[in-house]
Design a protein around this motif. Sequence first.
Motif, mmCIF file in Angstrom:
data_model
loop_
_atom_site.group_PDB
_atom_site.id
_atom_site.type_symbol
_atom_site.label_atom_id
_atom_site.label_comp_id
_atom_site.label_asym_id
_atom_site.label_seq_id
_atom_site.Cartn_x
_atom_site.Cartn_y
_atom_site.Cartn_z
ATOM 1 N N THR A 1 38.133 20.019 43.547
ATOM 2 C CA THR A 1 36.989 19.099 44.033
ATOM 3 C C THR A 1 35.786 19.380 43.602
ATOM 4 O O THR A 1 34.794 18.586 43.245
ATOM 5 C CB THR A 1 37.070 18.802 45.638
ATOM 6 N N SER A 2 35.515 20.820 43.708
ATOM 7 C CA SER A 2 34.268 21.391 43.163
ATOM 8 C C SER A 2 33.994 21.106 41.765
ATOM 9 O O SER A 2 33.077 20.926 41.007
ATOM 10 C CB SER A 2 33.996 22.755 43.688
ATOM 11 N N TRP A 3 35.133 21.285 40.882
ATOM 12 C CA TRP A 3 35.328 21.180 39.645
ATOM 13 C C TRP A 3 34.725 19.747 39.095
ATOM 14 O O TRP A 3 33.955 19.504 38.271
ATOM 15 C CB TRP A 3 36.628 21.391 38.984
ATOM 16 N N LEU A 4 35.283 18.830 39.765
ATOM 17 C CA LEU A 4 35.012 17.571 39.529
ATOM 18 C C LEU A 4 33.447 16.980 39.670
ATOM 19 O O LEU A 4 32.904 16.290 39.223
ATOM 20 C CB LEU A 4 36.082 16.609 40.335
ATOM 21 N N ALA A 5 33.081 17.663 41.022
ATOM 22 C CA ALA A 5 31.754 17.307 41.171
ATOM 23 C C ALA A 5 30.795 17.763 40.183
ATOM 24 O O ALA A 5 29.740 17.173 39.832
ATOM 25 C CB ALA A 5 31.610 18.059 42.703
ATOM 26 N N ASN A 6 31.112 19.034 39.639
ATOM 27 C CA ASN A 6 30.263 19.615 38.738
ATOM 28 C C ASN A 6 30.336 18.610 37.339
ATOM 29 O O ASN A 6 29.405 18.433 36.712
ATOM 30 C CB ASN A 6 30.649 20.830 38.154
ATOM 31 N N VAL A 7 31.629 18.398 37.148
ATOM 32 C CA VAL A 7 31.700 17.493 35.794
ATOM 33 C C VAL A 7 31.113 16.106 35.950
ATOM 34 O O VAL A 7 30.483 15.696 35.289
ATOM 35 C CB VAL A 7 33.122 17.156 35.602
ATOM 36 N N MET A 8 31.044 15.546 37.339
ATOM 37 C CA MET A 8 30.333 14.316 37.394
ATOM 38 C C MET A 8 28.924 14.325 37.216
ATOM 39 O O MET A 8 28.349 13.356 37.318
ATOM 40 C CB MET A 8 31.090 13.729 38.768
ATOM 41 N N ALA A 9 28.278 15.574 37.786
ATOM 42 C CA ALA A 9 26.891 15.480 37.825
ATOM 43 C C ALA A 9 26.232 15.710 36.454
ATOM 44 O O ALA A 9 25.178 15.412 36.242
ATOM 45 C CB ALA A 9 26.484 16.800 38.714
ATOM 46 N N MET B 1 27.898 10.943 33.109
ATOM 47 C CA MET B 1 29.402 10.750 33.550
ATOM 48 C C MET B 1 29.480 9.581 34.600
ATOM 49 O O MET B 1 30.570 9.043 34.664
ATOM 50 C CB MET B 1 29.743 12.098 34.113
ATOM 51 N N VAL B 2 28.605 9.384 35.540
ATOM 52 C CA VAL B 2 28.693 8.521 36.549
ATOM 53 C C VAL B 2 27.374 7.422 36.261
ATOM 54 O O VAL B 2 26.182 7.923 36.410
ATOM 55 C CB VAL B 2 28.703 8.916 37.990
ATOM 56 N N SER B 3 27.764 6.247 36.062
ATOM 57 C CA SER B 3 26.627 5.050 36.176
ATOM 58 C C SER B 3 26.716 4.294 37.050
ATOM 59 O O SER B 3 25.921 3.500 37.495
ATOM 60 C CB SER B 3 26.767 4.513 34.653
ATOM 61 N N PHE B 4 27.821 4.089 37.827
ATOM 62 C CA PHE B 4 27.926 3.264 38.868
ATOM 63 C C PHE B 4 29.017 3.798 39.685
ATOM 64 O O PHE B 4 29.838 4.609 39.330
ATOM 65 C CB PHE B 4 27.978 1.868 38.749
ATOM 66 N N ARG B 5 29.235 3.409 40.922
ATOM 67 C CA ARG B 5 30.356 3.672 41.739
ATOM 68 C C ARG B 5 31.201 2.486 41.992
ATOM 69 O O ARG B 5 30.975 1.814 43.092
ATOM 70 C CB ARG B 5 29.587 4.267 43.311
ATOM 71 N N PRO B 6 32.212 2.211 41.532
ATOM 72 C CA PRO B 6 33.066 1.179 41.734
ATOM 73 C C PRO B 6 34.055 1.453 42.792
ATOM 74 O O PRO B 6 34.328 2.441 42.947
ATOM 75 C CB PRO B 6 33.882 1.274 40.338
ATOM 76 N N ASP C 1 28.851 17.294 27.342
ATOM 77 C CA ASP C 1 28.972 18.632 28.051
ATOM 78 C C ASP C 1 30.204 18.938 28.334
ATOM 79 O O ASP C 1 30.682 20.146 28.594
ATOM 80 C CB ASP C 1 28.042 18.917 29.333
ATOM 81 N N LEU C 2 31.208 17.847 28.281
ATOM 82 C CA LEU C 2 32.730 18.149 28.545
ATOM 83 C C LEU C 2 33.324 19.082 27.690
ATOM 84 O O LEU C 2 32.886 19.394 26.527
ATOM 85 C CB LEU C 2 33.438 16.839 28.692
ATOM 86 N N ALA C 3 34.427 19.812 27.937
ATOM 87 C CA ALA C 3 35.199 20.734 27.260
ATOM 88 C C ALA C 3 35.752 19.773 26.127
ATOM 89 O O ALA C 3 35.951 18.653 26.194
ATOM 90 C CB ALA C 3 36.230 21.406 28.102
ATOM 91 N N PRO C 4 36.008 20.507 25.021
ATOM 92 C CA PRO C 4 36.640 19.797 23.817
ATOM 93 C C PRO C 4 37.927 18.734 24.267
ATOM 94 O O PRO C 4 37.984 17.751 23.613
ATOM 95 C CB PRO C 4 36.935 20.791 22.738
#
Length: 182
Positions: A90-98, A148-153, A103-106
Amino acid sequence: MTTIYFVRHGEAEAGFGAHRDPGLSELGRSQAVATAKHLASLDPMPIFSSPLLRAQETAKELANIWDSPITIEDRIAEIPSPIEDLTDRTSWLANVMAGEWHDLAPNLKVWRDALINCVVSAPTDCVMFSHFVAINLLVGAANGHAAMVSFRPDNASISRFESDGSTLAVLGLGEQAQTHIN
């Protein structure tokens, strides 16, 4: 031009940090039925689903109405987590989504590119059942945004895209909600 109906799965019975592949909750099942009834007025077309159970269970409702098969499409799966420990996911995903996609890993950039290519190259109108992050990356690609997040479907919402085989455009975003990722 090809129209792609991109559906976020119904509410899952467990979140990203609680279960690797949960099915739908009771609410998720009713959302899937409502979305299937909405899409049922369209002429039947190919149905694709992420390999994850919550997406397949959401797709199944439309497949039953149309009496059509579901094709599993790995390229529209949820963002692959490199974290094995569920409590850290969950914390990994929150960091990625922010952040932003560049910035993503290859390996995650490869996943993103494959997702976009899958949708852009759809040869015919179709319905694809997928996930929050995947939908956001498609919206960003279509609109030239790096976030990474432009809207919240919302769960079981339908976003529509159009492709000419090389570019992607947003025809309409699905309903949005204050939602947690599951």
